[in-house]
Design an enzyme around this catalytic site. Structure first.
Site, short mmCIF file in Angstrom:
data_model
loop_
_atom_site.label_atom_id
_atom_site.label_comp_id
_atom_site.label_asym_id
_atom_site.label_seq_id
_atom_site.Cartn_x
_atom_site.Cartn_y
_atom_site.Cartn_z
CB SER A 1 11.27 0.81 -8.75
OG SER A 1 10.77 -0.23 -9.28
CD GLU A 2 7.37 2.18 -9.25
OE1 GLU A 2 7.48 3.52 -9.29
OE2 GLU A 2 8.02 1.68 -9.60
CB THR A 3 5.19 -2.04 -2.81
OG1 THR A 3 6.49 -2.22 -2.67
CG2 THR A 3 4.15 -3.08 -2.25
CG HIS B 1 7.93 -2.63 -12.93
ND1 HIS B 1 7.68 -1.37 -12.49
CD2 HIS B 1 8.26 -3.40 -11.72
CE1 HIS B 1 8.21 -1.11 -11.10
NE2 HIS B 1 8.49 -2.43 -10.74
#
Length: 311
Positions: A70-72, A105
């Protein structure tokens, strides 16, 4: 000119050096961290990359698409000498499709890498981001993030009625609010609904995208008041859908709680709350609205993978 002679062949091959392309290799330390959980394979996984110097945006995006989480997060040294002794770092977040302005997160995951892997000596580290300075500190086995509080404002349901139907079907809705700062639409289900109904929602990404094409909304939060007598004591539940940034469902979302915290604090009359995001992976967040109007988001993290990106 470069002279190349093939073995067993009397004919010389001449190559113009100007036509040779010699690739430059790069190695980047990378980690996968499960955030907002104390056990592996729960919470929300984020990739974290340690960057010596800023890269081109296209390369950031390519790496994020390759990680396909979902995110890096990309941590840069900025003016710090190294990742173990520095106290101030740059931080950017990318989904598989685009850069995002705030990600909880992946910030928690980034701090976990600095504190647990690099053994950073500072009690507090500061991330410089497009959403301002984010202070992060350790507290026992948890990490506390100092985040902005993005209070949502009431939204006319008629303006987004087709999107609401695509998201929650016929379930009764009590409130709809919108955070312009984060571009998040928050939908509160009526108190007659229970957690199982929230967890059973299966909105189709295609339908959400079809009913919101203005660019005004980047993610949709569905939330429900907690069962006050439950053993867990969760004050509220949520789920987050963000197909507009390439994330059909975000497992546990810190930035969404910068919106949820202000709303539920007012409704519940509490400044300290325990929240649970009801994705299939699930994750727990402790929230505290401070007197200065900022929000402390606390959670745990598990580092499950470390390696090197080579290209």
């Amino acid at each position: 000119m470069l002279l190349i002679t093939a073995e067993g062949d009397t004919k010389n091959l001449t190559v113009n050096l100007l036509n040779l392309v010699i690739p430059l290799s790069m190695e980047i330390p990378v980690f996968t961290v499960d955030a907002f959980t104390n056990v592996p394979f729960k919470g929300n996984p984020a990739a974290v990359c340690l960057i010596e110097n800023e890269l081109d945006d296209e390369l950031y995006q390519s790496i994020s698409a390759e990680m396909n989480l979902s995110e890096t997060a990309f941590i840069t040294r900025q003016t710090s000498m190294d990742f173990s002794s520095g106290a101030r770092f740059g931080l950017r977040w990318f989904s598989p499709k685009t850069e995002v302005p705030l990600c909880g997160h992946a910030t928690l995951a980034s701090a976990a890498v600095l504190f647990y892997i690099k053994n950073n000596v500072n009690p507090v580290v500061v991330f410089e981001t497009v959403s301002g300075e984010l202070y992060v500190r350790q507290n026992g086995d948890s990490i506390i993030m100092d985040f902005p509080l993005n209070n949502p404002k009431p939204q006319d349901q008629n303006e987004v009625k087709e999107l609401l139907r695509a998201a929650v079907g016929d379930l009764p809705i009590q409130d709809v609010c919108y955070s312009e700062t984060t571009k998040k639409l928050m939908v509160r289900l009526a108190d007659t609904c229970d957690r199982s109904e929230l967890m059973s929602l299966k909105p189709k990404a295609e339908a959400l995208l079809r009913h919101e094409t203005t660019g005004k909304i980047r993610s949709l939060i569905v939330t429900l008041k907690g069962a006050q007598n439950a053993e867990t004591g969760h004050d509220f539940y949520s789920r987050v859908f963000a197909p507009w940034v390439g994330v059909p469902e975000d497992p546990v979302t810190g930035s969404a709680h910068s919106v949820l915290a202000g709303y539920w604090s007012e409704k519940l009359g509490k400044k300290k709350m325990l929240a649970y995001q009801c994705s299939s992976r699930g994750g727990e967040l402790r929230l505290e609205i401070r007197d200065d109007g900022r929000l402390d988001i606390s959670g745990q993290a598990q580092i499950i993978l470390q390696g090197t990106l080579k290209f």
